[in-house]
Each structure stands twice: as C-alpha cells, then as structure tokens.
Design an enzyme around this catalytic site. Sequence first.
Site: not given
Ligand code: NAI
Length: 462
Positions: A35, A233, A269, A441
Amino acid sequence: MAKFDLIVIGAGPGGYVCAIRAAQLGMKVAVAEGRETLGGTCLNVGCIPSKALLHATHQLHEVHENFEKMGIMGAKPKVDWPRMLAYKDDVIGQNTKGIEFLFKKNKVTWLKGWATIPSAGKVQVGDETHEARNIVIASGSEAASLPGVEIDEKTVVTSTGALELEKLPKKMVVIGGGVIGLEMGSVYARLGAEVTVVEYLDRLIPGNDGEVAKTFQRILKKQGMDFILGAAVQAVTVKRGKASVGYTLRKDESEHVIEADCVLVATGRKPFTQGLGLDKLGVALTRRGQIATDAHYASSVKGIHAIGDVIEGPMLAHKAEDEGMAVAEILAGQAGHVNYGVIPGVIYTTPEVASVGETEETLKEAGRAYKVGKFSFMGNGRAKAVFLGEGFVKILADRETDRILGAHVIGPMAGDLIHEVCVAMEFGASAEDLARTCHAHPTFSEAMREAALACGDGAIHA
Ligand code: NAI
C-alpha cells in the site's frame, strides 16, 4: 541484496507492532508493504476511518436529538459530505504518518511493494530479493465474497467502499448483522439513510451475549434501523445505479426483494495470502484457508511465521498486535505469549458494545456453574446525564470461587470500561475484588463495580 534478522510482510497492526518490538529487541528489521501508506486495513480502510465517521455522525445525532434538551438552541447544522470525508482522510493521514515516524525512530526499513517468498529465508519485493533469518507473514484479510453478489465498490460495496461513497444513500441495505454491518449501518442511519440489515441468523452479532444482542437490536431499531433476521441473501442485481437484493426467509422459504441505492456486503472476511507464493513453498493451510501455525506462530515451513487475520482466531487488530509482540519476543528467545481467554471485542456504535471472556451461552454449553451480576445504566447518574441510560453491564463469575469468567457491556464508553475486567481477569480476580475496588463518582465505571457487587450481596443503586 540486503540481509535482515526479520522481514515482516504487511504493515497492519500485527505487522508494524511486530516490527517495532523486534527492533526494540535488537533485531535488524524490514517490513514489506505494498500500500502507499503504512497501517494496513485498520488504519487505511477499517478501524480508524470508521471511527472518524462514527464520531462525526454521533456529533450530528447529539445536535439533532439532544442539544435542545440541554437548552442549546439555534439553527441545526447540515452535513457537508465531502468535508466529512476529508476529515476522515485527515485522520487516516495523521495515523499512517505516525507509523512511518515510528519506523524511522526504531530503524525499521520499509520495503515498498508487494512481497513474494521465493524460498524460506528470502523475500522478493519488486526486482529485489532480500535475505531474512526469519519471516513473519502478517498480510491480513479481505472482504469475503457472497455467491450471486458482485462488488463494484460504488452501488454494491464492502466496508472499503462504504468509507468513501460518492453521495449519501437514501436507502441502504446491509447484508450481515455483524460488527461491520452495524457500525457502518449506524453511520448512514444517522446521516439520514433508511437502513435495513438483512441477517442470515435469527439474531445479531453472533458469538456475543444473547441478551446484549437483543438489547442492541432494540436500541438500533429506536435509532431508525430496520432488521430482517433469518434471511439468506440469494442475489443482488444492479440496474442504473439501483440495487435489488433478493433474499429467502429461512422459516418458510418465501422469497422477497428489497430495493436500495447502496448495498453494503458485510458477511465476514477471509485471509489474504494472494501472491505470497505459499503453494510453492508448501506452507500448510487450515480448512478455512488460514496459515496453520503452532503455539509459537511457526508455520509448517521452518523460518516462516504468521500472525493476525491470516491465522486462526478472531479477526481483530488488537489480537494481531498482541501476536506481533509475542512472535517478536519468541524470535528474540523470550517467552512471548497471548492469553486468548482475555481478548476484548468492541462494537463502536452508540451505545458501544463490549465483551470479554465467556458468555452465558458458552458457560451453559460447558456445563459450568456460574452466577450473573447485572446492573443497568439507568442506575448510573453519569449515564443518565448524557442520555445514555439504556443498556447494562453483566459480569459472569464462577458460582463457587467467584472468579470472573467474562463481562458484557452495552452502554456509554463500553469499549473502555471493559478493560478493567480484562485486567481483573489477567490477575485471576474475583467479582468481590472488583466490587471492593473504589471507583470514582460520578463515572460510567461505577456501573462495572455495581455489576460486580451484584455478583455478591447486591448492587447499591439497583
Ligand atoms: P461478522 O462475522 O462480524 O458478521 C457477518 C454476519 O453476516 C454474520 O452475522 C453472518 O451470520 C451474516 N451473514 C453471512 N452470510 C449471510 C447471507 N448470505 N445473508 C445474510 N447474512 C449473512 O463479519 P463482518 O461484520 O463482515 O466483519 C469482518 C471481521 O472484521 C470480523 O471478524 C470483525 O470482528 C472484524 N471487525 C471488527 C471490528 C471491531 O472490532 N470493532 C470492526 C469491523 C470489523
């Protein structure tokens, strides 16, 4: 050909932290990064830019929802989207330049370009091949694709495209009710979009405490987000910039279509290993395509290690950072170690959601006797003063020994509050230890103490 003690591939939170720690421990270190800026997904197109947009849109929410309640009157500000994006880009720039500064300070060489490993002990970047006593792969992850869905990063976007939409969407469909979907969904909901989250399971944020997930959904619904749960989906089609999302409701197999001008695909991911040459090297992968490693982050090929999103475990920047430090220490002959039982998870919406350790679900599954100490933020004066009395703290402790096993928070600053439980757990503390610790507090952290008190004779303000 330059010779290094260590070449790290990837300058995300795993890779750059590993490089800095290794340099601090006396190694001659280089990092290969393709990058244009350092910091990987997290700093460039992930954690940091999304937090900037979450912060900006939270301020907007405050102006519109709470200012008048506090007697702050006047014309309501409007959003200048290009300027909001410019603010986000400035935040990215400050952070990525910060890593460049740290590299210079620690004498870490940046090999600019995408790396290949022609053989163990060698890393090729562009036309140059460098020698390395050890290699650490920290190449991270990329958005997983969904069959029937083509990403164009304009109408159908991943988290990357969602951070630089040309214009604000009126209707957005988010596929996946996980961390990315809810963080970015709430950004656009606050910016006035009609946001519908379509989630495969019957609940949001799988893996998190079920009660927290329900409360979270209720609060987000109140903030204007819609949810279609138990929906798979099938396909997304785009015609003249408008998307149709086709999904099947799992309970009755009925088929539905929902229209949107932007679709965010946030269904997880996958490890990013493309171009490294792992096949030729014979580096063993797991069933899910991650690099298989032992307890010392060593891959199946001697001298090649791996950390972060590219190996097993939660895909979290701080997990990668800890592994980066641990592997550097191991390579320096020290006893680097990560306690996977105490890795917090945070969702940076308002309110925030944070968790660490066991959930009630995992404890029930393991048949372990536990007790629950719960405290609502309604009983916390500070939370009520800032309109964040919804939500609660839940501390789980061993029923016999009182040792803290986990904590789940939905409420103000949850992502910061969780760390007192992390520290307590690292020291093997009991809920009583936490309950007997004086908390200033009025602070949000008093809610943590109250939940710990609730594991014993009872909370005071409940
Ligand atoms: P995720 O694994 O958190 O959630 C993906 C969701 O998509 C799940 O609830 C799953 O059941 C659903 N899903 C899968 N296939 C589907 C379909 N065909 N139709 C409808 N729903 C479906 O993944 P996300 O949100 O993409 O994040 C990826 C990674 O990045 C995670 O490991 C996450 O922890 C990390 N991340 C962490 C953050 C943080 O710590 N604040 C912020 C952003 C990402």
